[in-house]
Design an enzyme around this catalytic site. Structure first.
Site, PDB file in Angstrom:
ATOM      1  CG  ASN A   1     -14.948  66.290  -9.398  1.00  0.00           C
ATOM      2  OD1 ASN A   1     -15.057  67.194  -8.568  1.00  0.00           O
ATOM      3  ND2 ASN A   1     -13.829  65.598  -9.551  1.00  0.00           N
TER       4      ASN A   1
ATOM      5  CE  LYS B   1     -11.724  67.040 -12.220  1.00  0.00           C
ATOM      6  NZ  LYS B   1     -10.693  66.625 -13.192  1.00  0.00           N
TER       7      LYS B   1
ATOM      8  CG  HIS C   1     -10.635  62.584  -8.475  1.00  0.00           C
ATOM      9  ND1 HIS C   1      -9.582  63.133  -9.178  1.00  0.00           N
ATOM     10  CD2 HIS C   1     -11.716  62.659  -9.301  1.00  0.00           C
ATOM     11  CE1 HIS C   1     -10.013  63.529 -10.360  1.00  0.00           C
ATOM     12  NE2 HIS C   1     -11.297  63.258 -10.464  1.00  0.00           N
TER      13      HIS C   1
ATOM     14  CD  GLU D   1      -8.068  66.275 -10.649  1.00  0.00           C
ATOM     15  OE1 GLU D   1      -8.788  66.809  -9.778  1.00  0.00           O
ATOM     16  OE2 GLU D   1      -8.286  66.382 -11.877  1.00  0.00           O
TER      17      GLU D   1
ATOM     18  CD  GLU E   1     -10.527  59.491 -11.401  1.00  0.00           C
ATOM     19  OE1 GLU E   1     -10.620  60.704 -11.637  1.00  0.00           O
ATOM     20  OE2 GLU E   1      -9.859  59.026 -10.456  1.00  0.00           O
TER      21      GLU E   1
ATOM     22  N   GLY F   1      -8.203  65.520 -19.259  1.00  0.00           N
ATOM     23  CA  GLY F   1      -7.682  66.828 -19.611  1.00  0.00           C
ATOM     24  C   GLY F   1      -6.463  66.817 -20.513  1.00  0.00           C
TER      25      GLY F   1
ATOM     26  CB  SER G   1     -11.676  63.782 -21.435  1.00  0.00           C
ATOM     27  OG  SER G   1     -10.514  64.260 -20.802  1.00  0.00           O
TER      28      SER G   1
END
Length: 243
Positions: free
Chosen positions: A11, A13, A97, A99, A167, A173, A205
Site C-alpha cells: 500500500n 498510500k 483502511h 486511515e 491492522e 508508524g 509496520s
C-alpha cells in the site's frame, strides 16, 4: 479446502509521482520474475494506476486501488469508483483502511457498501479491521474487531471475493511492536468469524526484519505492507519471507 496462498500487498498510500512510481514498479516487476513463494499486489495512488499497471505488465504482480466509492458513478467530486479501478486494470481494492476509518470518519456501514461496490465491479475486496491503542489497553480489542467484521462484511463474503487485513492501528508508524501472541490471537479470533478458507493478512509496520517471524504464524496468510513497500528490495525481502 484449497490451500490459502500467501499474499504480500504493498500500500503506497499518498506517495509517488509518475517517474518514481514507474521506476519502483519496474524494479518490483523485475524481482517478481524470479521464483517467489507468494502472490504479489501493488496498490499505488489512483493517479499512478495506469502507469504502474503498464510497468508491471507480464510480471504477474497484481494491481489494486487504495479505496473506492460505494456508487459506480455520479456527482462525487474527488472520489473513484470500483468500476474506474477495474477499467484501470485493478483486480483488488482496499476498503476500510484504518486511515480511512479514523481520519475520514468511515463507518462499518460505509465499508460494507464499498465492499459490495468492489464485488459488483469484479474486484476482490481487502477489508481492513483493527483496534486502536486505547481500545487494546481497555481490553476491548477483540470486541472492537468482532463488531467491525459484523458491520463491514456482507453476507455473500467468500474466499474468492474477500481478503481480511488485520491492522494493529497502534503499531502503524509508531515504532510500537506487538508480540507474536497478540497477532496470533487476533488472527485466530478473526478466523472464527469469517468464511472458511478466507485469507487474513497482517498490517502493522511489517518490514524485512520482522516479516519472517510474523509470516510464520499459522493463521497469517500474508502482509499488507506500508512504508517498506516503497523500497523494491524491502518489498522483495518480505515476499521471500512468505516462504
Amino acid at each position: 479446502m484449497a490451500e490459502r496462498r500467501r499474499l504480500v500487498a504493498g500500500n503506497w498510500k499518498m506517495n509517488g509521482l509518475r517517474a518514481d512510481g514507474v521506476a519502483l514498479a519496474r524494479d518490483i516487476a523485475a524481482n517478481a520474475r524470479q521464483p517467489h513463494p507468494c502472490e504479489l499486489l501493488v496498490c499505488p495512488p489512483s493517479t499512478l494506476l495506469v502507469a504502474v499497471g503498464e510497468a508491471l505488465g507480464g510480471s504477474g504482480v497484481a494491481l489494486g486501488g487504495q479505496d473506492c466509492h460505494s456508487e459506480p458513478k455520479g456527482a462525487f467530486t474527488g472520489c473513484i469508483s470500483a468500476e474506474m479501478l477495474r477499467d484501470a486494470g485493478c483486480s483488488h481494492a482496499i476498503v476500510g483502511h484504518s486511515e480511512r476509518r479514523h481520519t475520514c470518519g468511515e463507518t462499518d456501514a460505509d465499508v460494507r457498501a464499498k465492499t459490495l461496490a468492489a464485488w459488483g465491479a469484479g474486484l476482490v475486496a481487502i477489508v481492513c479491521v483493527g483496534e486502536t491503542r486505547v481500545e487494546r489497553e481497555a481490553g476491548l480489542a477483540e470486541s472492537v474487531v468482532e463488531a467491525q467484521l459484523a458491520g463491514s462484511l456482507p453476507d455473500t463474503a467468500s474466499p474468492e471475493n474477500l481478503i481480511v487485513a488485520y491492522e494493529l492501528v497502534w503499531a502503524i508508524g509508531t515504532g510500537l511492536t506487538p508480540t507474536m501472541a497478540d497477532i496470533a490471537e487476533m488472527h485466530a479470533a478473526i478466523r472464527a468469524r469469517i468464511p472458511s478458507g478466507t485469507r487474513i493478512v497482517y498490517g502493522g509496520s511489517v518490514n524485512p526484519k520482522n516479516a519472517a517471524e510474523i509470516l510464520a504464524l499459522e493463521e497469517v496468510d500474508g502482509a499488507l505492507v506500508g512504508g517498506a513497500s516503497l523500497k523494491a528490495d524491502d518489498f522483495w525481502a518480505i515476499a521471500q519471507a512468505a516462504g
